[in-house]
Write a protein that holds these residues in place. Sequence first.
Motif, mmCIF file in Angstrom:
data_model
loop_
_atom_site.group_PDB
_atom_site.id
_atom_site.type_symbol
_atom_site.label_atom_id
_atom_site.label_comp_id
_atom_site.label_asym_id
_atom_site.label_seq_id
_atom_site.Cartn_x
_atom_site.Cartn_y
_atom_site.Cartn_z
ATOM 1 N N ALA A 89 0.958 -1.234 -0.113
ATOM 2 C CA ALA A 89 0.142 0.107 -0.015
ATOM 3 C C ALA A 89 0.920 1.209 -0.091
ATOM 4 N N TYR A 90 1.786 1.268 0.758
ATOM 5 C CA TYR A 90 2.714 2.389 1.099
ATOM 6 C C TYR A 90 3.423 2.558 -0.312
ATOM 7 N N VAL A 91 3.953 1.366 -0.916
ATOM 8 C CA VAL A 91 4.599 1.413 -2.241
ATOM 9 C C VAL A 91 4.044 2.034 -3.392
ATOM 10 N N ASP A 92 2.588 1.427 -3.326
ATOM 11 C CA ASP A 92 1.642 1.853 -4.355
ATOM 12 C C ASP A 92 1.515 3.576 -4.252
ATOM 13 N N ALA A 93 1.356 3.819 -3.133
ATOM 14 C CA ALA A 93 0.925 5.117 -2.742
ATOM 15 C C ALA A 93 2.083 6.241 -3.330
ATOM 16 N N MET A 94 3.359 5.708 -3.078
ATOM 17 C CA MET A 94 4.587 6.385 -3.784
ATOM 18 C C MET A 94 4.598 6.542 -4.996
ATOM 19 N N ARG A 95 4.237 5.240 -5.673
ATOM 20 C CA ARG A 95 4.375 5.387 -7.203
ATOM 21 C C ARG A 95 3.158 6.112 -7.712
ATOM 22 N N LEU A 96 1.918 6.145 -6.966
ATOM 23 C CA LEU A 96 1.024 6.887 -7.334
ATOM 24 C C LEU A 96 1.221 8.271 -7.439
ATOM 25 N N LEU A 97 2.150 8.710 -6.588
ATOM 26 C CA LEU A 97 2.297 10.073 -6.162
ATOM 27 C C LEU A 97 3.497 10.514 -7.155
ATOM 28 N N LYS A 98 3.996 9.491 -7.691
ATOM 29 C CA LYS A 98 5.188 9.728 -8.612
ATOM 30 C C LYS A 98 6.314 10.122 -7.654
ATOM 31 N N LEU A 99 6.203 9.591 -6.599
ATOM 32 C CA LEU A 99 7.631 10.045 -5.630
ATOM 33 C C LEU A 99 8.604 8.884 -6.108
ATOM 34 N N GLU A 100 10.020 9.634 -5.851
ATOM 35 C CA GLU A 100 11.114 8.750 -6.268
ATOM 36 C C GLU A 100 11.035 7.658 -4.890
ATOM 37 N N LEU A 101 11.421 6.218 -5.424
ATOM 38 C CA LEU A 101 11.296 5.192 -4.441
ATOM 39 C C LEU A 101 12.777 4.504 -4.812
ATOM 40 N N ALA A 102 13.622 4.265 -3.833
ATOM 41 C CA ALA A 102 14.520 3.607 -4.039
ATOM 42 C C ALA A 102 14.269 2.031 -4.830
ATOM 43 N N ASP A 144 15.440 -0.547 -4.095
ATOM 44 C CA ASP A 144 15.465 -1.460 -2.952
ATOM 45 C C ASP A 144 13.906 -2.111 -2.627
ATOM 46 N N TYR A 145 13.226 -0.859 -2.593
ATOM 47 C CA TYR A 145 11.741 -0.895 -2.049
ATOM 48 C C TYR A 145 11.084 -1.886 -3.023
ATOM 49 N N LEU A 146 11.015 -1.615 -4.415
ATOM 50 C CA LEU A 146 10.329 -2.336 -5.504
ATOM 51 C C LEU A 146 10.966 -3.853 -5.449
ATOM 52 N N VAL A 147 12.270 -4.090 -4.987
ATOM 53 C CA VAL A 147 12.677 -5.269 -5.080
ATOM 54 C C VAL A 147 11.805 -6.338 -4.036
ATOM 55 N N MET A 148 11.944 -5.557 -2.752
ATOM 56 C CA MET A 148 11.129 -6.026 -1.685
ATOM 57 C C MET A 148 9.662 -6.379 -1.970
ATOM 58 N N ALA A 149 9.108 -5.479 -2.465
ATOM 59 C CA ALA A 149 7.822 -5.610 -3.110
ATOM 60 C C ALA A 149 7.440 -6.987 -3.923
ATOM 61 N N ALA A 150 8.246 -7.057 -4.633
ATOM 62 C CA ALA A 150 8.210 -8.152 -5.463
ATOM 63 C C ALA A 150 8.294 -9.438 -4.655
ATOM 64 N N LEU A 151 9.420 -9.315 -3.717
ATOM 65 C CA LEU A 151 9.573 -10.598 -2.952
ATOM 66 C C LEU A 151 8.513 -10.862 -1.893
ATOM 67 N N LEU A 152 7.587 -9.912 -1.475
ATOM 68 C CA LEU A 152 6.785 -10.007 -0.812
ATOM 69 C C LEU A 152 5.459 -10.686 -1.630
ATOM 70 N N ALA A 153 5.252 -10.087 -2.606
ATOM 71 C CA ALA A 153 4.344 -10.494 -3.565
ATOM 72 C C ALA A 153 4.507 -12.292 -3.640
ATOM 73 N N GLU A 154 5.847 -12.411 -4.001
ATOM 74 C CA GLU A 154 6.024 -13.960 -4.390
ATOM 75 C C GLU A 154 5.754 -14.746 -3.261
ATOM 76 N N ILE A 155 6.023 -14.136 -1.940
ATOM 77 C CA ILE A 155 5.815 -14.872 -0.476
ATOM 78 C C ILE A 155 4.225 -15.289 -0.611
ATOM 79 N N LYS A 156 3.490 -14.117 -0.870
ATOM 80 C CA LYS A 156 2.105 -14.296 -0.859
ATOM 81 C C LYS A 156 1.436 -15.216 -1.443
ATOM 82 N N SER A 157 1.889 -15.183 -2.965
ATOM 83 C CA SER A 157 1.412 -16.140 -3.789
ATOM 84 C C SER A 157 1.668 -17.482 -3.283
ATOM 85 N N ARG A 158 3.030 -17.613 -2.909
ATOM 86 C CA ARG A 158 3.224 -18.912 -2.608
ATOM 87 C C ARG A 158 2.249 -19.542 -1.545
#
Lengths: 266, 193, 193
Positions: free
Chosen positions: A72-85, A87-101
Amino acid sequence: MAQLTQVELPLVKIAGRPVEQLPEDLYIPPEALEVFMDAFEGPLDFLLYLIRRQNIDILKVDVARLTEQYVAYVDAMRLLKLELAADYLVMAALLAEIKSRALLPVQASDDDEEIDDPRTELLRRLQEYEQIQKGAEHIRQRPELGRDFFAAQIQAPEAGPRPVTDLPLSELLAAMADVMRRASFTDSHQVKYEPLSTRARMGDVLARLQPGEFVSFSDLLSQAESRAGVVVTFLATLELIKEGLLEIVQTQIYGPIQIGLRDGTA
Amino acid sequence: MALPDHQLRQILEAALLAVDEPMSVDRLGQLFLEHERPAPKRLKQALAEIDDSCQGRGFQLLETASGWRFVTAESAAPWVARLWQEPPRKYSRALVETLALIAYRQPVTRGDIESIRGVSVSSGIMRTLEERSWVRVVGHKEVPGRPALYATTKQFLDHFGLKSLDQLPPINAIEDGLADLLSATESNEGTNS
Amino acid sequence: MALPDHQLRQILEAALLAVDEPMSVDRLGQLFLEHERPAPKRLKQALAEIDDSCQGRGFQLLETASGWRFVTAESAAPWVARLWQEPPRKYSRALVETLALIAYRQPVTRGDIESIRGVSVSSGIMRTLEERSWVRVVGHKEVPGRPALYATTKQFLDHFGLKSLDQLPPINAIEDGLADLLSATESNEGTNS
């Protein structure tokens, strides 16, 4: 289970007021969100914050819920077109994978059980990082030189004269022998030696005399402590006269003999 | 010819105050001529007595990794700190976490630090830590690129008033807990499937 | 809101120990926030009490023109001074030879020494010998440039445990000794080869 010390939450101030929790469904000014995210040391730190906010042990974390909050935070940042390191996107992907597993049935083959489970790996990393944060807190709480205590230094006496190694007589004599051996090789000087006592007395006589001042010869002699001394002083004086260092003056016949340093300017 | 106790204490106090760095028992022994030099045990006894005599005063005797030194009492710190114009430096979280990582996990490479913290380590932080002589390179890891291995120094211990790293509270206490959890998780998943 | 006496003394002690220069009563007063700042009279009273409490310790409070400072106790001075002593010097070959020549050929000029040794004598050597009080200038030779004439001193005799220069073995004895030594070495070498 060892107790977890709650590490101080990163404090974010917006317009001077500390913000500890972002209202999730409210509009967040972009700058505020950016400042908020800036307070974290990276995705792991941010995840630890989200876990602590729920006040639960890392080991009991509901990864699915954590993932939702994080995304939710990462999406908010992206939605607001704020710069996000990144690393945060990599982590988001990892979390998504964990969730899907978690939604998939567990694979039957368990040759390499725990290593590949990204959830375990994530929890391990979170725990390790939390330990380090705890360590950082321990260091932070140590009394520190220059902040909690200061080195005491007061004035002390200065060092005395520098000590010297013993220079033994044997070394002095060996050096002299060396010099003489070398001098005899060059051979150009015919070095003649008066008895030492005469040489020494020559120095004494010179030291007694002040420039421009004359003393009577008998005064010099009376300094001598013995008959032999008188002879030595006499010889020394003659030698000095011969070397042109002394001047001898007698103002009248049978008058006292005056000895003085020879005037250099003469 | 042994020095009387009170004179021994006086000399040690004077020397410790005159020198602006910690002094080891060995170095303190060097103050004395051979015939009067107290045994290390007696020196330590005298240091303990001096320490006792500092109760309630504006200074204390502190033993750190490099030895003994007099420092001002912590209770006086807020006033003493006013002697200097600038307030004591604040360290960034990144710096303290990096320092903690090196202290607790040494020897570590910069890669290790980055993988645990999940973010890259700025060169500025490593430089600051090295300039302060809190960490130093103690070797190179025998992997491609031979990255430097960092460890903390005596000066780090001295600065934080520590005799040894053991004096830092442990942080791994929950590691065993993790092992429990892993097996628990596995068996859970096993039952779930 | 006045600070209690013991706390005031602690703060003053700590500040005086932390700063390596004398502090005036005025400057000591600046350590305190306005509402807690003691009057100069009370500060001086506290300083006097601190001074009393240092009886028999390794340091004492000293009032100088520019203010108060701690200094190490005079009784400990001989030991404390050893902290800064450099390691003992070793004498160079050139220095010992120069000294030997002055002893045997005094009074001599630097030129005399140089012509016998076949190399120039550095000013450093002459200065060291004079600083050690082993040699001194006893006059000047009446030749162009009026070079200084050097002779050995009483301290020189004392150092080598001599009552007078006569006690130095005569040159020819040394040379003979050397000859013996050399021939011994040579014959040894002879047998070896």
